[in-house]
Design a protein around this motif. Structure first.
Motif, PDB file in Angstrom:
ATOM      1  N   HIS A  30       0.812  -1.229   0.000  1.00  0.00           N
ATOM      2  CA  HIS A  30       0.000   0.000   0.000  1.00  0.00           C
ATOM      3  C   HIS A  30       0.847   1.281   0.000  1.00  0.00           C
ATOM      4  O   HIS A  30       0.294   2.380   0.049  1.00  0.00           O
ATOM      5  CB  HIS A  30      -0.931   0.015   1.221  1.00  0.00           C
ATOM      6  N   ARG A  53     -11.755 -14.128   4.354  1.00  0.00           N
ATOM      7  CA  ARG A  53     -12.044 -12.845   3.688  1.00  0.00           C
ATOM      8  C   ARG A  53     -13.553 -12.601   3.671  1.00  0.00           C
ATOM      9  O   ARG A  53     -14.017 -11.481   3.882  1.00  0.00           O
ATOM     10  CB  ARG A  53     -11.522 -12.845   2.240  1.00  0.00           C
ATOM     11  N   HIS A  75      -7.259  -7.501   9.666  1.00  0.00           N
ATOM     12  CA  HIS A  75      -6.528  -7.648   8.408  1.00  0.00           C
ATOM     13  C   HIS A  75      -6.569  -9.123   8.042  1.00  0.00           C
ATOM     14  O   HIS A  75      -6.358  -9.975   8.905  1.00  0.00           O
ATOM     15  CB  HIS A  75      -5.067  -7.207   8.553  1.00  0.00           C
ATOM     16  N   ASP A 133      -4.901 -11.977   1.455  1.00  0.00           N
ATOM     17  CA  ASP A 133      -5.834 -12.034   0.326  1.00  0.00           C
ATOM     18  C   ASP A 133      -5.471 -13.066  -0.743  1.00  0.00           C
ATOM     19  O   ASP A 133      -6.181 -13.196  -1.742  1.00  0.00           O
ATOM     20  CB  ASP A 133      -5.993 -10.644  -0.296  1.00  0.00           C
TER      21      ASP A 133
HETATM   22 MG    MG Z   1      -5.672  -6.194   2.037  1.00  0.00          MG
END
Ligand code: MG
Ligand code: CDP
Length: 147
Positions: A46, A79, A109, A112
């Motif tokens: 990020h 997720r 968190h 993914d």
């Molecule tokens: Mg993420």
């Protein structure tokens, strides 16, 4: 990872219990305070985004609980249980949809993809995870009838 807001709001155990009750198995669990170096590694993907600085400040502000969960389709299951990034759009019944309001306070968190999971497990559990089977796993994990 249960982010600082989950622990500050005293719902950490409740969130972990959801994963456990779903059938996932804890393979590692650790409480720690994240330092800026580790935060930068964890959130490297990020870097440069508008929310990056806030993200690092937020995750280093107070302790977190890191966990490794194992089970069939664990990444997809977790997720989906966690819900969408923006809690106001997260499905009702998901953790974020049930407990959170804004993106920087979205409680969890979750890795993914297998590649990010592998890198994150190495980052947070350099000593490795614990491999074991519970007796109940066959009642949740076997996807074929016995022959
Ligand atoms: Mg993420
Ligand atoms: O956590 P998730 O994988 O759903 O989202 P992400 O896209 O990987 O973003 C990481 C984290 O940055 C989110 O969980 C939010 O806490 C934060 N974020 C934010 O505050 N505002 C955004 N527009 C996007 C992400």
């Amino acid at each position: 990872m249960l982010k600082p807001d989950a622990i500050q709001r005293a719902i950490a155990a409740e969130i972990l219990a959801r994963f456990e009750r779903r059938g996932l198995r804890f393979a590692a669990l650790r409480m720690l305070t994240v330092d800026p170096t580790m935060a930068a590694k964890h959130y490297a993907v990020h870097k440069g985004k508008f929310f990056y600085d806030d993200l690092v400040k937020t995750i280093t502000a107070s302790p977190v609980i890191a966990a490794v969960l194992e089970g069939p389709n664990a990444i997809a299951v977790v997720r989906s249980m966690v819900g969408g990034t923006r809690p106001h759009e997260a499905a009702e019944g998901s953790i974020r949809g049930d407990y959170a309001l804004v993106g920087l306070r979205n409680l969890v968190h979750a890795s993914d993809a297998p590649e990010t999971a592998e890198a994150e497990i190495k980052l947070w559990f350099p000593e490795g995870i614990i491999s074991y089977i519970r007796d109940i796993d066959r009642w949740m994990s076997e996807d074929k009838a016995p022959s």
